[in-house]
Scaffold this motif. Structure first.
Motif, PDB file in Angstrom:
ATOM      1  N   THR A 177       1.161  -1.354   0.377  1.00 23.35           N
ATOM      2  CA  THR A 177       0.439  -0.093   0.119  1.00 23.35           C
ATOM      3  C   THR A 177       0.511   1.555  -0.112  1.00 23.35           C
ATOM      4  O   THR A 177       0.466   1.948  -0.298  1.00 23.35           O
ATOM      5  N   ARG A 178       1.877   1.169   0.935  1.00 26.90           N
ATOM      6  CA  ARG A 178       2.859   2.293   0.663  1.00 26.90           C
ATOM      7  C   ARG A 178       3.521   2.944  -0.239  1.00 26.90           C
ATOM      8  O   ARG A 178       4.114   4.748  -0.874  1.00 26.90           O
ATOM      9  N   VAL A 179       3.121   1.790  -1.677  1.00 23.08           N
ATOM     10  CA  VAL A 179       3.740   2.480  -2.767  1.00 23.08           C
ATOM     11  C   VAL A 179       2.940   3.034  -3.662  1.00 23.08           C
ATOM     12  O   VAL A 179       3.334   3.399  -5.077  1.00 23.08           O
ATOM     13  N   CYS A 180       1.661   3.258  -3.336  1.00 20.26           N
ATOM     14  CA  CYS A 180       0.853   3.139  -4.147  1.00 20.26           C
ATOM     15  C   CYS A 180      -0.096   4.684  -4.845  1.00 20.26           C
ATOM     16  O   CYS A 180      -0.390   4.995  -3.034  1.00 20.26           O
ATOM     17  N   ASP A 181      -0.388   5.035  -5.424  1.00 18.65           N
ATOM     18  CA  ASP A 181      -1.024   6.586  -5.311  1.00 18.65           C
ATOM     19  C   ASP A 181      -2.240   6.275  -5.878  1.00 18.65           C
ATOM     20  O   ASP A 181      -2.629   7.694  -5.958  1.00 18.65           O
ATOM     21  N   ARG A 182      -3.104   5.166  -5.947  1.00 17.85           N
ATOM     22  CA  ARG A 182      -4.038   4.922  -6.581  1.00 17.85           C
ATOM     23  C   ARG A 182      -4.832   4.857  -6.311  1.00 17.85           C
ATOM     24  O   ARG A 182      -4.666   5.448  -4.605  1.00 17.85           O
ATOM     25  N   ASN A 183      -6.873   5.614  -6.664  1.00 16.04           N
ATOM     26  CA  ASN A 183      -6.986   5.264  -5.060  1.00 16.04           C
ATOM     27  C   ASN A 183      -8.625   4.794  -5.990  1.00 16.04           C
ATOM     28  O   ASN A 183      -9.222   5.608  -5.961  1.00 16.04           O
ATOM     29  N   VAL A 220     -14.482   2.135  -9.912  1.00 11.74           N
ATOM     30  CA  VAL A 220     -13.673   3.338 -10.139  1.00 11.74           C
ATOM     31  C   VAL A 220     -13.691   4.051  -8.998  1.00 11.74           C
ATOM     32  O   VAL A 220     -13.249   3.781  -7.972  1.00 11.74           O
ATOM     33  N   ASN A 221     -12.750   5.101  -9.720  1.00 15.03           N
ATOM     34  CA  ASN A 221     -12.144   5.948  -8.611  1.00 15.03           C
ATOM     35  C   ASN A 221     -13.143   6.995  -8.206  1.00 15.03           C
ATOM     36  O   ASN A 221     -13.486   7.994  -9.120  1.00 15.03           O
ATOM     37  N   HIS A 222     -13.352   7.064  -7.255  1.00 17.13           N
ATOM     38  CA  HIS A 222     -14.701   8.024  -7.190  1.00 17.13           C
ATOM     39  C   HIS A 222     -14.592   8.274  -5.563  1.00 17.13           C
ATOM     40  O   HIS A 222     -13.653   8.106  -4.943  1.00 17.13           O
ATOM     41  N   GLU A 223     -14.696   9.771  -5.053  1.00 18.39           N
ATOM     42  CA  GLU A 223     -15.004   9.733  -3.903  1.00 18.39           C
ATOM     43  C   GLU A 223     -16.948   9.768  -2.814  1.00 18.39           C
ATOM     44  O   GLU A 223     -17.727   9.579  -3.402  1.00 18.39           O
ATOM     45  N   GLY A 224     -16.358   9.473  -1.967  1.00 21.15           N
ATOM     46  CA  GLY A 224     -17.337   9.653  -0.762  1.00 21.15           C
ATOM     47  C   GLY A 224     -18.214   7.870  -1.271  1.00 21.15           C
ATOM     48  O   GLY A 224     -17.963   7.381  -1.835  1.00 21.15           O
TER      49      GLY A 224
END
Length: 280
Positions: free
Chosen positions: A208-214, A221-225
């Motif tokens: 996890t520490r080397v990953c900048d994706r979300n 999918v990359n989303h917020e909330g």
């Protein structure tokens, strides 16, 4: 680098962890009394941010011969993409001599041994949580033909449980069906690590520490909330989250870990060999 720099020490964290006080060189030399196939020694630049320059194998061999008098026992040498040399040998004395190197062709290096190839891990159960792990290690070594490298107690933080399983790492790759402790024979179980995923993108091949994706584990999918979409696995597109244990990719990763355990490999080696065998 000298033995003092490489030595390991007994370390205790609320009595949940123990590490042998023997140096890595001493443990490697004791392999002469144990079962194993090969010892792999990793040589990397002493500055972890730098790579060892790639050089002609003849020049490397000539340099190694000057410092390793048992060089004839080196069975393989390779240069990794990470800029490291990996030497293989079935001779513990040769391995110890390589571990003592502090430079190759005037490049300062640090050395380490790949413990996955020369150790075995197993679980024993119902060990009193108030028992110092150093005493457990002493008991195992006294009553069994074993060299304990590491012990790790599996107990939750602030737990009040009186007994717990303990993960034991021993030198050598032979594992009996049971061990004798406190006048009793305890059945042991080979340890297979659990599948681990990045908590940012839910891949299996990096931390996890080397990953900048979300990535959302539910819909991929990359989303917020809060996720409102249907479940869709990013690995197999099936109707389940990326963390599901029924996902074919998760099952595949578990098989790799089991293969890794049976064959005493690093996880990278296990992935490569398992993938090749699956294609055949």
């Amino acid at each position: 680098m000298n033995d003092g720099q490489r030595s390991t020490s007994i370390t205790s964290n609320t009595n949940n962890y123990y590490k042998s006080s023997k140096s890595i060189n001493e443990l490697v030399l004791r392999l002469g009394e144990k079962s194993f196939e090969e010892i792999h020694i990793i040589c990397q630049h002493s500055d972890a941010k730098l790579k060892i320059p790639r050089s002609n194998p003849f020049l490397i061999q000539a340099d190694i011969k000057k410092h390793v008098n048992r060089h004839d026992h080196i069975t393989n040498m390779k240069f990794s993409r990470q800029g490291k040399f990996i030497f293989s040998t079935a001779d513990p004395v040769c391995a110890a001599q390589i571990l003592n190197l502090d430079k190759i062709l005037e490049t300062p290096i640090s050395t380490a041994v790949t413990f996955e190839n020369i150790t075995e891990r197993f679980l024993i159960f119902d060990i009193p949580t108030n028992l110092p792990l150093s005493k457990l290690a002493a008991e195992i070594m006294h009553t069994n033909d074993m060299e304990v490298v590491e012990l790790r107690r599996f107990v939750k933080l602030n737990s009040t449980q009186e007994f717990s399983p303990v993960l034991i790492t021993i030198l050598g790759t032979f594992l009996p069906d049971s061990i004798k402790i406190w006048f009793t024979n305890q059945k042991i179980r080979p340890f297979v690590d659990r599948v681990r995923q990045c908590l940012h993108c839910y891949e299996f091949t990096h931390a996890t520490r080397v990953c900048d994706r979300n990535i959302c584990p539910r819909c991929g999918v990359n989303h917020e909330g809060l996720c409102q979409g249907p479940e869709k696995c990013i690995h197999c597109t099936g109707p389940h989250p990326a963390t599901s244990k029924i996902c074919p990719r998760h099952i595949h990763e578990q098989k790799i870990l089991e293969f890794n355990c049976r064959n005493h490999l690093t996880i990278g080696e296990a992935r490569r060999i398992y993938a090749q065998s699956s294609r055949n």
